[in-house]
Design a protein around this motif. Structure first.
Motif, PDB file in Angstrom:
ATOM      1  N   MET A   1       0.825  -1.203   0.000  1.00 32.21           N
ATOM      2  CA  MET A   1       0.000   0.000   0.000  1.00 32.21           C
ATOM      3  C   MET A   1       0.863   1.258   0.000  1.00 32.21           C
ATOM      4  O   MET A   1       0.337   2.339  -0.167  1.00 32.21           O
ATOM      5  CB  MET A   1      -0.928   0.019   1.213  1.00 32.21           C
ATOM      6  N   ASP A   2       2.184   1.124   0.196  1.00 32.30           N
ATOM      7  CA  ASP A   2       3.067   2.278   0.212  1.00 32.30           C
ATOM      8  C   ASP A   2       2.969   3.049  -1.100  1.00 32.30           C
ATOM      9  O   ASP A   2       2.932   4.262  -1.121  1.00 32.30           O
ATOM     10  CB  ASP A   2       4.506   1.839   0.481  1.00 32.30           C
ATOM     11  N   GLY A   3       2.880   2.349  -2.238  1.00 26.29           N
ATOM     12  CA  GLY A   3       2.749   2.994  -3.533  1.00 26.29           C
ATOM     13  C   GLY A   3       1.417   3.714  -3.687  1.00 26.29           C
ATOM     14  O   GLY A   3       1.316   4.697  -4.425  1.00 26.29           O
ATOM     15  N   TRP A   4       0.388   3.235  -2.991  1.00 20.92           N
ATOM     16  CA  TRP A   4      -0.930   3.852  -3.083  1.00 20.92           C
ATOM     17  C   TRP A   4      -0.885   5.289  -2.588  1.00 20.92           C
ATOM     18  O   TRP A   4      -1.427   6.186  -3.234  1.00 20.92           O
ATOM     19  CB  TRP A   4      -1.968   3.062  -2.290  1.00 20.92           C
ATOM     20  N   ILE A   5      -0.232   5.539  -1.475  1.00 24.43           N
ATOM     21  CA  ILE A   5      -0.209   6.884  -0.903  1.00 24.43           C
ATOM     22  C   ILE A   5       0.569   7.834  -1.810  1.00 24.43           C
ATOM     23  O   ILE A   5       0.254   9.016  -1.895  1.00 24.43           O
ATOM     24  CB  ILE A   5       0.307   6.895   0.550  1.00 24.43           C
ATOM     25  N   GLN A   6       1.564   7.329  -2.529  1.00 23.04           N
ATOM     26  CA  GLN A   6       2.297   8.175  -3.476  1.00 23.04           C
ATOM     27  C   GLN A   6       1.386   8.599  -4.626  1.00 23.04           C
ATOM     28  O   GLN A   6       1.512   9.693  -5.149  1.00 23.04           O
ATOM     29  CB  GLN A   6       3.521   7.448  -4.007  1.00 23.04           C
ATOM     30  N   GLU A  10      -2.527  12.970  -2.492  1.00 27.04           N
ATOM     31  CA  GLU A  10      -3.040  14.327  -2.724  1.00 27.04           C
ATOM     32  C   GLU A  10      -4.489  14.451  -2.251  1.00 27.04           C
ATOM     33  O   GLU A  10      -4.899  15.505  -1.763  1.00 27.04           O
ATOM     34  CB  GLU A  10      -2.945  14.654  -4.219  1.00 27.04           C
ATOM     35  N   GLY A  11      -5.256  13.386  -2.372  1.00 29.42           N
ATOM     36  CA  GLY A  11      -6.655  13.399  -1.959  1.00 29.42           C
ATOM     37  C   GLY A  11      -6.858  13.129  -0.481  1.00 29.42           C
ATOM     38  O   GLY A  11      -7.991  13.120  -0.002  1.00 29.42           O
ATOM     39  N   VAL A  12      -5.735  12.911   0.243  1.00 28.19           N
ATOM     40  CA  VAL A  12      -5.809  12.604   1.670  1.00 28.19           C
ATOM     41  C   VAL A  12      -5.227  13.747   2.505  1.00 28.19           C
ATOM     42  O   VAL A  12      -5.909  14.310   3.353  1.00 28.19           O
ATOM     43  CB  VAL A  12      -5.050  11.291   1.985  1.00 28.19           C
ATOM     44  N   TYR A  13      -3.971  14.097   2.234  1.00 26.77           N
ATOM     45  CA  TYR A  13      -3.258  15.077   3.062  1.00 26.77           C
ATOM     46  C   TYR A  13      -3.768  16.494   2.832  1.00 26.77           C
ATOM     47  O   TYR A  13      -3.879  16.955   1.708  1.00 26.77           O
ATOM     48  CB  TYR A  13      -1.754  15.010   2.789  1.00 26.77           C
ATOM     49  N   ARG A  46     -16.092   7.850  -2.010  1.00 22.19           N
ATOM     50  CA  ARG A  46     -15.904   8.608  -0.783  1.00 22.19           C
ATOM     51  C   ARG A  46     -15.228   9.904  -1.181  1.00 22.19           C
ATOM     52  O   ARG A  46     -14.358   9.916  -2.060  1.00 22.19           O
ATOM     53  CB  ARG A  46     -15.059   7.832   0.245  1.00 22.19           C
ATOM     54  N   PHE A  47     -15.631  11.026  -0.547  1.00 19.75           N
ATOM     55  CA  PHE A  47     -15.197  12.339  -0.991  1.00 19.75           C
ATOM     56  C   PHE A  47     -14.412  13.099   0.067  1.00 19.75           C
ATOM     57  O   PHE A  47     -14.718  13.023   1.258  1.00 19.75           O
ATOM     58  CB  PHE A  47     -16.420  13.200  -1.357  1.00 19.75           C
ATOM     59  N   THR A  48     -13.425  13.862  -0.404  1.00 20.09           N
ATOM     60  CA  THR A  48     -12.724  14.869   0.391  1.00 20.09           C
ATOM     61  C   THR A  48     -12.606  16.106  -0.486  1.00 20.09           C
ATOM     62  O   THR A  48     -12.908  16.064  -1.684  1.00 20.09           O
ATOM     63  CB  THR A  48     -11.324  14.401   0.841  1.00 20.09           C
ATOM     64  N   GLN A  49     -12.131  17.210   0.098  1.00 18.52           N
ATOM     65  CA  GLN A  49     -12.008  18.444  -0.662  1.00 18.52           C
ATOM     66  C   GLN A  49     -10.826  19.251  -0.157  1.00 18.52           C
ATOM     67  O   GLN A  49     -10.538  19.278   1.038  1.00 18.52           O
ATOM     68  CB  GLN A  49     -13.283  19.275  -0.531  1.00 18.52           C
ATOM     69  N   LYS A  50     -10.145  19.926  -1.090  1.00 19.26           N
ATOM     70  CA  LYS A  50      -9.079  20.873  -0.756  1.00 19.26           C
ATOM     71  C   LYS A  50      -9.231  22.051  -1.711  1.00 19.26           C
ATOM     72  O   LYS A  50      -9.087  21.888  -2.925  1.00 19.26           O
ATOM     73  CB  LYS A  50      -7.708  20.233  -0.931  1.00 19.26           C
ATOM     74  N   THR A  53     -10.843  21.803  -5.320  1.00 21.33           N
ATOM     75  CA  THR A  53     -10.687  20.445  -5.841  1.00 21.33           C
ATOM     76  C   THR A  53     -11.450  19.452  -4.975  1.00 21.33           C
ATOM     77  O   THR A  53     -11.244  19.382  -3.766  1.00 21.33           O
ATOM     78  CB  THR A  53      -9.203  20.037  -5.914  1.00 21.33           C
ATOM     79  N   LEU A  54     -12.333  18.720  -5.619  1.00 24.98           N
ATOM     80  CA  LEU A  54     -13.065  17.627  -4.975  1.00 24.98           C
ATOM     81  C   LEU A  54     -12.328  16.336  -5.314  1.00 24.98           C
ATOM     82  O   LEU A  54     -12.010  16.084  -6.477  1.00 24.98           O
ATOM     83  CB  LEU A  54     -14.491  17.564  -5.519  1.00 24.98           C
ATOM     84  N   TYR A  55     -12.034  15.523  -4.313  1.00 22.93           N
ATOM     85  CA  TYR A  55     -11.394  14.227  -4.525  1.00 22.93           C
ATOM     86  C   TYR A  55     -12.445  13.145  -4.358  1.00 22.93           C
ATOM     87  O   TYR A  55     -13.136  13.089  -3.339  1.00 22.93           O
ATOM     88  CB  TYR A  55     -10.235  14.021  -3.541  1.00 22.93           C
ATOM     89  N   ALA A  56     -12.585  12.325  -5.382  1.00 19.80           N
ATOM     90  CA  ALA A  56     -13.579  11.251  -5.379  1.00 19.80           C
ATOM     91  C   ALA A  56     -12.842   9.915  -5.434  1.00 19.80           C
ATOM     92  O   ALA A  56     -12.241   9.577  -6.454  1.00 19.80           O
ATOM     93  CB  ALA A  56     -14.513  11.397  -6.572  1.00 19.80           C
ATOM     94  N   PHE A  57     -12.871   9.190  -4.334  1.00 19.34           N
ATOM     95  CA  PHE A  57     -12.223   7.876  -4.254  1.00 19.34           C
ATOM     96  C   PHE A  57     -13.227   6.825  -4.702  1.00 19.34           C
ATOM     97  O   PHE A  57     -14.247   6.610  -4.049  1.00 19.34           O
ATOM     98  CB  PHE A  57     -11.779   7.591  -2.816  1.00 19.34           C
ATOM     99  N   GLN A  58     -12.945   6.191  -5.833  1.00 20.29           N
ATOM    100  CA  GLN A  58     -13.839   5.160  -6.360  1.00 20.29           C
ATOM    101  C   GLN A  58     -13.431   3.829  -5.741  1.00 20.29           C
ATOM    102  O   GLN A  58     -12.314   3.351  -5.920  1.00 20.29           O
ATOM    103  CB  GLN A  58     -13.774   5.102  -7.886  1.00 20.29           C
ATOM    104  N   MET A  59     -14.350   3.240  -4.988  1.00 20.27           N
ATOM    105  CA  MET A  59     -14.046   2.085  -4.153  1.00 20.27           C
ATOM    106  C   MET A  59     -13.802   0.792  -4.948  1.00 20.27           C
ATOM    107  O   MET A  59     -13.197  -0.138  -4.432  1.00 20.27           O
ATOM    108  CB  MET A  59     -15.159   1.878  -3.127  1.00 20.27           C
ATOM    109  N   ARG A  60     -14.282   0.749  -6.188  1.00 22.29           N
ATOM    110  CA  ARG A  60     -14.039  -0.420  -7.042  1.00 22.29           C
ATOM    111  C   ARG A  60     -13.894   0.065  -8.480  1.00 22.29           C
ATOM    112  O   ARG A  60     -14.671   0.887  -8.941  1.00 22.29           O
ATOM    113  CB  ARG A  60     -15.165  -1.436  -6.944  1.00 22.29           C
ATOM    114  N   TRP A  61     -12.902  -0.452  -9.170  1.00 21.07           N
ATOM    115  CA  TRP A  61     -12.649  -0.072 -10.558  1.00 21.07           C
ATOM    116  C   TRP A  61     -13.786  -0.595 -11.439  1.00 21.07           C
ATOM    117  O   TRP A  61     -14.128  -1.771 -11.392  1.00 21.07           O
ATOM    118  CB  TRP A  61     -11.322  -0.659 -11.015  1.00 21.07           C
TER     119      TRP A  61
END
Length: 120
Positions: A1-6, A10-13, A46-50, A53-61
């Motif tokens: 999962m280390d590569g996932w955060i890279q 941007e949609g988390v921090y 699941r959504f976040t915002q900065k 910019t709205l970040y939309a995490f799609q839970m399944r491809w």
């Protein structure tokens, strides 16, 4: 999962909650720090915002390589959409939905994230 955060960090921090936490057909029960196991589907986001910019995490491809987001209102005019780890992707916004054409290649084998730039 280390590569996932890279790819998706941007949609988390530094983000804040969006006015809606998520959308989709799957239902999850959260009990403090435990949640039931769910078979996510491509309608689940699941959504976040900065800033704008709205970040939309799609839970399944999605098998059809398209993302449908129904949470946006007519006032939420989209300027551009990026698939984190890939770059800009084509989209259309009509009939109360944002429809995004995803790349053929998944950026991560996990949850993927769209960065949706909204007009201020």
């Amino acid at each position: 999962m280390d590569g996932w955060i890279q790819v998706c960090g941007e949609g988390v921090y530094g983000t804040r909650p969006f006015r809606v936490s998520g959308e989709g057909l799957s239902r999850v029960v959260i009990d403090y720090f435990k949640e039931n196991r769910v078979d996510w589907n491509a309608s689940d986001f699941r959504f976040t915002q900065k800033g704008n910019t709205l970040y939309a995490f799609q839970m399944r491809w999605p098998e059809d390589h398209r993302a449908f987001i129904r949470t946006l209102t007519p006032a939420d005019q989209v300027k551009s959409v990026r698939l984190l780890g890939v770059g800009e992707v084509p989209f259309e916004q009509s009939y109360g939905a944002l429809i995004v054409s995803l790349s053929d290649k998944r950026p991560t084998p996990y949850v993927n994230c769209l960065a949706i730039e909204l007009n201020s």
